[in-house]
Design a protein around this motif. Structure first.
Motif, PDB file in Angstrom:
ATOM      1  N   LYS A 162       0.865  -1.181   0.000  1.00 25.83           N
ATOM      2  CA  LYS A 162       0.000   0.000   0.000  1.00 25.83           C
ATOM      3  C   LYS A 162       0.898   1.225   0.000  1.00 25.83           C
ATOM      4  CE  LYS A 162      -3.984   2.139   2.230  1.00 25.83           C
ATOM      5  NZ  LYS A 162      -4.988   2.030   3.313  1.00 25.83           N
ATOM      6  N   HIS A 163       0.762   2.050  -1.031  1.00 28.59           N
ATOM      7  CA  HIS A 163       1.603   3.233  -1.201  1.00 28.59           C
ATOM      8  C   HIS A 163       3.080   2.869  -1.134  1.00 28.59           C
ATOM      9  CE1 HIS A 163      -2.107   5.400  -0.922  1.00 28.59           C
ATOM     10  NE2 HIS A 163      -2.263   5.179   0.373  1.00 28.59           N
ATOM     11  N   GLY A 164       3.426   1.725  -1.753  1.00 33.71           N
ATOM     12  CA  GLY A 164       4.814   1.306  -1.819  1.00 33.71           C
ATOM     13  C   GLY A 164       5.356   0.651  -0.572  1.00 33.71           C
ATOM     14  N   VAL A 165       4.507   0.477   0.449  1.00 36.39           N
ATOM     15  CA  VAL A 165       4.940  -0.129   1.710  1.00 36.39           C
ATOM     16  C   VAL A 165       4.363  -1.538   1.811  1.00 36.39           C
ATOM     17  CG1 VAL A 165       4.882   0.057   4.225  1.00 36.39           C
ATOM     18  CG2 VAL A 165       5.077   2.125   2.831  1.00 36.39           C
ATOM     19  N   LEU A 166       5.236  -2.510   2.111  1.00 38.24           N
ATOM     20  CA  LEU A 166       4.793  -3.888   2.251  1.00 38.24           C
ATOM     21  C   LEU A 166       3.913  -4.030   3.489  1.00 38.24           C
ATOM     22  CD1 LEU A 166       5.001  -6.821   1.197  1.00 38.24           C
ATOM     23  CD2 LEU A 166       6.989  -7.111   2.693  1.00 38.24           C
ATOM     24  N   ASN A 167       2.670  -4.500   3.294  1.00 40.93           N
ATOM     25  CA  ASN A 167       1.705  -4.634   4.388  1.00 40.93           C
ATOM     26  C   ASN A 167       1.462  -6.079   4.818  1.00 40.93           C
ATOM     27  OD1 ASN A 167      -0.739  -2.009   4.644  1.00 40.93           O
ATOM     28  ND2 ASN A 167       1.375  -1.820   3.955  1.00 40.93           N
ATOM     29  N   LEU A 223      -2.898 -14.884   5.619  1.00 36.39           N
ATOM     30  CA  LEU A 223      -2.104 -13.656   5.531  1.00 36.39           C
ATOM     31  C   LEU A 223      -1.156 -13.535   6.715  1.00 36.39           C
ATOM     32  CD1 LEU A 223      -4.736 -10.990   4.381  1.00 36.39           C
ATOM     33  CD2 LEU A 223      -2.699 -11.691   3.126  1.00 36.39           C
ATOM     34  N   LEU A 224       0.084 -13.166   6.424  1.00 37.47           N
ATOM     35  CA  LEU A 224       1.049 -12.839   7.466  1.00 37.47           C
ATOM     36  C   LEU A 224       1.078 -11.322   7.599  1.00 37.47           C
ATOM     37  CD1 LEU A 224       3.963 -15.247   6.463  1.00 37.47           C
ATOM     38  CD2 LEU A 224       2.020 -15.681   7.961  1.00 37.47           C
ATOM     39  N   LEU A 225       0.750 -10.837   8.794  1.00 37.23           N
ATOM     40  CA  LEU A 225       0.512  -9.406   8.996  1.00 37.23           C
ATOM     41  C   LEU A 225       1.408  -8.844  10.087  1.00 37.23           C
ATOM     42  CD1 LEU A 225      -3.366  -9.758   9.207  1.00 37.23           C
ATOM     43  CD2 LEU A 225      -2.129  -8.857   7.234  1.00 37.23           C
ATOM     44  N   GLU A 226       1.629  -7.547  10.013  1.00 40.56           N
ATOM     45  CA  GLU A 226       2.245  -6.838  11.122  1.00 40.56           C
ATOM     46  C   GLU A 226       1.267  -6.830  12.301  1.00 40.56           C
ATOM     47  OE1 GLU A 226       5.129  -5.537  11.566  1.00 40.56           O
ATOM     48  OE2 GLU A 226       6.035  -5.474   9.574  1.00 40.56           O
ATOM     49  N   PRO A 227       1.784  -6.751  13.542  1.00 41.24           N
ATOM     50  CA  PRO A 227       0.869  -6.643  14.694  1.00 41.24           C
ATOM     51  C   PRO A 227       0.004  -5.383  14.597  1.00 41.24           C
ATOM     52  CG  PRO A 227       3.113  -7.122  15.414  1.00 41.24           C
ATOM     53  CD  PRO A 227       3.187  -6.795  13.950  1.00 41.24           C
ATOM     54  N   ASN A 228      -1.164  -5.450  15.228  1.00 39.31           N
ATOM     55  CA  ASN A 228      -2.063  -4.296  15.353  1.00 39.31           C
ATOM     56  C   ASN A 228      -2.675  -3.844  14.030  1.00 39.31           C
ATOM     57  OD1 ASN A 228      -1.416  -4.140  18.171  1.00 39.31           O
ATOM     58  ND2 ASN A 228       0.473  -3.071  17.613  1.00 39.31           N
TER      59      ASN A 228
END
Length: 282
Positions: free
Chosen positions: A17-22, A45-50
Motif C-alpha cells: 500500500k503506497h509502496g509499503v509492504l503490508n 495472511l502474514l501481517l504486522e501486529p495491530n
C-alpha cells in the motif's frame, strides 16, 4: 520455503500500500487453484501486529480481485491454529465466510497449554518416575543423521511404508538456516539410541515436528519419557504451548488416528481446530 520448491509451483504474494509492504501470502498453485502454501503447517495472511479489521478486509479484497486475472478460479486457505496467535486473529475466517467461502475440512491439532497445570495421565507419570532410575541419557544434537537413519526412517518404513516429509539433507539444511528454531533431542540407554523428537520452536510455541522410537525404546517406554521430559523442560523455559501436531489420517475410517489421539491426550494435550476454507472465484 525454496528447499522444497521442486515439489510446489510457488505463487506467494506480497501486498503493498503506497509502496509499503503490508502483508505476505505464502502460496502454491495447482492448475487453477491457489493454496495457502501446502508445504507449510498453516497459512493465510502474514501481517504486522495491530493491523485492524478494515485493513485486513482491504488486503483480502485486493487479493481476490487480483487472482482471477491470473487464471485462479479457487482459493483454498488453511487457517492459523489459535495458540500460535499473540491475540485473537479471526478476521480472515470471518471475511472468507462473508465472501462465500465454504468449510472444506477441519483438522484436529493437539497442544499442551502451559497456562494450566499439566494434566499428564497418572499411568504415564508413574512410568516416568519409575524410569527416572533406568539410566536414560537425553542429549540435544546438531546432527540429525543418527535419529533419521537409525530410528525415524526405519520406523516409518516398517509401520507405514512411508518416508519423512523432510529428507535428512533437507532437515539439516533447515537446521543450518534456523539454528535457534530447529532442535533435535535423542534418548539413549547404555549407549543405544531409543527414540528422538525433532522440535520446531518459536518465541511462544514449541512443536514436535517428528517423533519416533525403536522397538527396544517402545518396550522401555523411552518415547513417553522423552516427551514428558521435554514438556517439563519447555514449561520451565517459559513457552506458552507445546504442540504435538495433528492426528488426522485418512487411512482410518473416522479420518483420524484414535490411538495417536489418545496418546497425545494422555500427555496432557487439549484439542484445537484448524480449518481449511474453499472460496470459488469464478
Amino acid at each position: 520455503m525454496e528447499y522444497h520448491s521442486d515439489r510446489f509451483h510457488d505463487f506467494s504474494l506480497m501486498v503493498f500500500k503506497h509502496g509499503v509492504l503490508n502483508a505476505l501470502l505464502p502460496g502454491n498453485r495447482v492448475g487453477e487453484v491457489l493454496h495457502s502454501h501446502q508445504g507449510l503447517t498453516f497459512g493465510g495472511l502474514l501481517l504486522e501486529p495491530n493491523i485492524g479489521f478494515e485493513q485486513v478486509n482491504e488486503m483480502l479484497s485486493a487479493i481476490l480481485e487480483f487472482l482471477p486475472k491470473q487464471g485462479i478460479k479457487q482459493f483454498n486457505v488453511k487457517t492459523l491454529p489459535s495458540f500460535y496467535c499473540r491475540s485473537a486473529a479471526n478476521e480472515m475466517t470471518f471475511m472468507l465466510q462473508n465472501k462465500g467461502a465454504s468449510l472444506a475440512k477441519t483438522f484436529m491439532v493437539l497442544a499442551v497449554d502451559y497456562a494450566h497445570p499439566l494434566s499428564i495421565h497418572k499411568t504415564k507419570l508413574k512410568h516416568y518416575k519409575r524410569n527416572s532410575d533406568m539410566g536414560f541419557v537425553i542429549k540435544e544434537s546438531t546432527d540429525f543423521s543418527l535419529f533419521w537413519n537409525e530410528v525415524l526412517q526405519p520406523r516409518l518404513q516398517s509401520r507405514f511404508d512411508t518416508k519423512p516429509v523432510h529428507s535428512l539433507e533437507e532437515i539439516q539444511l533447515l537446521r543450518e538456516r534456523f539454528p535457534d528454531n530447529i532442535r533435535q533431542f535423542d534418548i539413549f540407554y547404555e549407549g543405544r539410541i531409543l527414540a528422538g523428537i525433532t522440535i520446531f520452536e518459536n518465541e511462544l510455541v514449541v512443536k514436535s515436528q517428528y517423533g519416533a522410537t525403536t522397538k527396544e525404546g517402545e518396550k522401555l517406554r523411552a518415547f513417553d519419557y522423552l516427551f514428558i521430559h521435554l514438556i517439563k523442560h519447555f514449561q520451565e523455559k517459559g513457552k506458552h504451548y507445546f504442540s504435538m501436531g495433528t492426528v488426522m489420517d485418512d487411512s482410518f475410517e473416522q479420518g483420524y488416528n484414535p490411538g495417536l489421539l489418545k496418546q497425545k491426550e494422555e500427555l496432557g494435550c487439549d484439542l484445537y481446530l484448524q480449518e481449511i476454507y474453499r472460496l470459488k472465484l469464478a
